[in-house]
Design an enzyme around this catalytic site. Structure first.
Site, PDB file in Angstrom:
ATOM      1  N   LYS A  85      37.997 -19.225   0.321  1.00 40.52           N
ATOM      2  CA  LYS A  85      37.198 -19.938   1.457  1.00 40.52           C
ATOM      3  C   LYS A  85      36.039 -20.913   0.879  1.00 40.52           C
ATOM      4  O   LYS A  85      36.032 -21.289  -0.289  1.00 40.52           O
ATOM      5  CB  LYS A  85      36.556 -18.827   2.411  1.00 40.52           C
ATOM      6  CG  LYS A  85      37.744 -18.271   3.139  1.00 40.52           C
ATOM      7  CD  LYS A  85      38.722 -19.173   4.012  1.00 40.52           C
ATOM      8  CE  LYS A  85      39.787 -18.323   4.496  1.00 40.52           C
ATOM      9  NZ  LYS A  85      40.672 -19.588   5.462  1.00 40.52           N
ATOM     10  N   ARG A 107      39.048 -25.547  -3.772  1.00 38.34           N
ATOM     11  CA  ARG A 107      39.952 -24.809  -3.074  1.00 38.34           C
ATOM     12  C   ARG A 107      41.346 -24.972  -3.543  1.00 38.34           C
ATOM     13  O   ARG A 107      41.681 -26.269  -3.768  1.00 38.34           O
ATOM     14  CB  ARG A 107      39.486 -24.757  -1.640  1.00 38.34           C
ATOM     15  CG  ARG A 107      37.933 -24.329  -1.405  1.00 38.34           C
ATOM     16  CD  ARG A 107      37.601 -24.379  -0.076  1.00 38.34           C
ATOM     17  NE  ARG A 107      38.660 -23.848   0.748  1.00 38.34           N
ATOM     18  CZ  ARG A 107      38.270 -23.579   2.185  1.00 38.34           C
ATOM     19  NH1 ARG A 107      37.480 -24.554   2.846  1.00 38.34           N
ATOM     20  NH2 ARG A 107      39.033 -23.029   2.906  1.00 38.34           N
ATOM     21  N   ASP A 157      37.940 -15.662   9.555  1.00 39.29           N
ATOM     22  CA  ASP A 157      36.424 -16.195   9.729  1.00 39.29           C
ATOM     23  C   ASP A 157      35.436 -15.017   9.845  1.00 39.29           C
ATOM     24  O   ASP A 157      34.233 -15.316   9.752  1.00 39.29           O
ATOM     25  CB  ASP A 157      36.463 -17.490  10.582  1.00 39.29           C
ATOM     26  CG  ASP A 157      37.337 -18.356  10.113  1.00 39.29           C
ATOM     27  OD1 ASP A 157      37.716 -18.790   8.783  1.00 39.29           O
ATOM     28  OD2 ASP A 157      37.742 -19.524  10.842  1.00 39.29           O
TER      29      ASP A 157
HETATM   30  C1  S3P Z   1      41.375 -22.648  10.098  1.00 42.64           C
HETATM   31  C2  S3P Z   1      42.398 -21.633   9.487  1.00 42.64           C
HETATM   32  C3  S3P Z   1      41.705 -20.737   8.754  1.00 42.64           C
HETATM   33  C4  S3P Z   1      40.338 -20.647   8.884  1.00 42.64           C
HETATM   34  C5  S3P Z   1      39.463 -21.950   8.872  1.00 42.64           C
HETATM   35  C6  S3P Z   1      40.251 -22.916  10.073  1.00 42.64           C
HETATM   36  C7  S3P Z   1      42.023 -23.755  11.099  1.00 42.64           C
HETATM   37  O1  S3P Z   1      41.916 -21.149   7.412  1.00 42.64           O
HETATM   38  O2  S3P Z   1      39.806 -19.844   7.898  1.00 42.64           O
HETATM   39  O3  S3P Z   1      38.065 -21.710   9.275  1.00 42.64           O
HETATM   40  O4  S3P Z   1      41.715 -24.356  11.978  1.00 42.64           O
HETATM   41  O5  S3P Z   1      43.399 -23.960  10.680  1.00 42.64           O
HETATM   42  P1  S3P Z   1      43.347 -20.559   6.721  1.00 42.64           P
HETATM   43  O6  S3P Z   1      44.563 -21.270   7.633  1.00 42.64           O
HETATM   44  O7  S3P Z   1      43.404 -21.191   5.508  1.00 42.64           O
HETATM   45  O8  S3P Z   1      43.669 -19.052   6.833  1.00 42.64           O
END
Ligand code: S3P
Length: 417
Positions: free
Chosen positions: A332, A113, A305
């Site tokens: 993701k 990632r 999500d």
């Molecule tokens: C999250 C932010 C999201 C989400 C992840 C949890 C967080 O990711 O997809 O499951 O706790 O800040 P991104 O910030 O990369 O969009």
């Protein structure tokens, strides 16, 4: 579920729990965090903080965190963040302004990632961050304890990136202003305030003065609305079905999926029971005949999500459901556009993919099949929901991958009827 079946609950919110443990670790004094989810992702954060010298104990079902008052200690070896993007990116932020040299690593999925998205804004604090040539973990962070505060622009609408910068700002010198793509989940901002740090917002930017001293707090983590979404979708897809979930988080930056369920045609009732630091309450969903919807690019950060579930519901709805502006899905826990489409097709659903989304034609003529989850918990749960709502047999290659966010998911899903 019948009218007499007791309401369901879901594990504590993963996003809130990661942040509560990190802030409690940095605070002065002993914090109490209740309803910490047992999922592996939050355990990864707890283990990482232990490796940095923070101590935890359990009492009466709560996690008690002895804060280090801002002074973490260097671990002897790389920290394993498991499958958790939130763990690695938020800790990179914490470490960017501390006098430590720490390597953060993770499993094969996490190593795939993108990490430049945090390394680049954190470089503004003078942190030296070394990544693999592909811009991925392992990620070596040599923090700068004399970091100057500054003006940091967020270019990707990611709460993980925004939070990494806010956490770095805690130990920078002066006022850090964070602006740009900050309209994402705001748990870090809310919890900073709960730990006594003024995190000011004027709607377009956030400001934090450092170095900031955090005071221990008591945090009660509400149920994870992103986990609840799977159970709510299982009810929404079946006319006459019903799911009631108690004590679930209702932070407006996380509840866009409830509106999506309404747009699909499901009946959704929300009863708030508390508002601070995180809103929470009961959500009831009743299933109906669904109609297709379109998700616009500006809706994506609030639904990131839940998009695999939007695709699954699209397969039950009349018409073509379209998601666009969601290229983030490709980075993701798996490439969720590709894994979603392959899994849906394996069950007979017609899906078209784009670089930044997908279109699903419904209602599908479902048949049973084998699903490749790519170890992605949200793909596994989305297709368990599809299988149940369509009454077809689905074999998941890795059903256990749900443990990162929702141990006990299969039993909870069985309780929706
Ligand atoms: C999250 C932010 C999201 C989400 C992840 C949890 C967080 O990711 O997809 O499951 O706790 O800040 P991104 O910030 O990369 O969009």
């Amino acid at each position: 579920m019948t009218a007499t079946t007791p309401p369901l609950t879901v594990p504590g919110d993963k996003s809130i729990a990661h942040r509560a443990l990190i802030l409690a670790a940095l605070a002065r004094g002993e914090s109490v965090v209740r309803n910490v989810p047992a999922g592996l992702d939050v355990r990864s954060t707890q283990r990482a903080l232990s490796a940095l010298g923070v101590t935890f104990r359990e009492a009466d079902g709560a996690l008690l965190v002895s804060g280090c008052n801002g002074v973490l200690s260097a671990p002897g070896e790389p920290i394993d963040c498991g499958n958790s993007g939130t763990t690695i990116r938020l800790l990179a932020g914490v470490l960017a302004t501390r006098a430590l040299d720490v390597t953060l690593d993770g499993d094969a999925s996490l190593r795939g990632r993108p990490m430049r998205r945090v390394a680049e804004p954190l470089a503004a604090f003078g942190a030296q961050i070394v990544l693999s040539p592909a811009g991925t973990a392992p990620l070596r962070v040599r923090g700068n304890p004399n970091a100057p505060a500054g003006d940091v622009a967020i270019t990707i609408p990611s709460a993980q990136v925004k939070s990494a910068v806010l956490l770095a700002a805690l130990n920078a010198h002066g006022v850090t202003r964070v602006h740009g793509a900050i309209a994402t989940r705001d748990h870090t901002e809310r919890l900073l305030r709960a730990f006594g740090v003024a995190c000011e917002s004027d709607g377009t930017s956030l400001r934090i003065a450092g170095p900031a001293a955090l005071q221990a707090a008591e945090i009660d983590v509400p149920g994870d609305v992103s986990s609840a979404a799977f159970l709510l979708a299982a009810a929404a897809a079946v006319a006459g079905a019903r799911a009631v979930i108690d004590d679930v988080g209702l932070n407006p930056t996380r509840t866009a999926f409830l509106d999506v369920l309404r747009r699909f045609g499901a009946d959704v009732t929300v009863e708030a029971t508390a508002s601070a630091p995180e809103p929470r309450g009961r959500v009831t969903v009743r299933g109906a005949a669904l109609r297709a919807i379109t998700i616009a690019p500006d809706e994506v950060p609030g639904l990131i999500d839940e998009l695999p579930l939007v695709g699954v519901l699209g397969a039950f709805a009349h018409g073509t459901t379209v998601v666009s502006g969601a290229a983030e899905l490709r980075v993701k826990e798996s490439d969720r556009i590709a894994t979603f489409a392959a899994a849906a097709r394996a069950l007979g659903v017609e899906v078209e993919t784009f670089d930044d989304g997908f279109a699903v034609r419904g209602p599908a003529h479902f048949h049973g099949g084998a699903i490749v989850t790519a170890g992605d918990h949200r793909i596994a749960m989305a297709f368990a929901v599809a299988a149940r709502a369509a009454s077809v047999d689905v074999r998941l290659d890795d059903p256990d991958c749900v443990a990162v966010s929702f141990p006990g998911f299969a039993v909870a899903l069985d309780a929706v009827a």
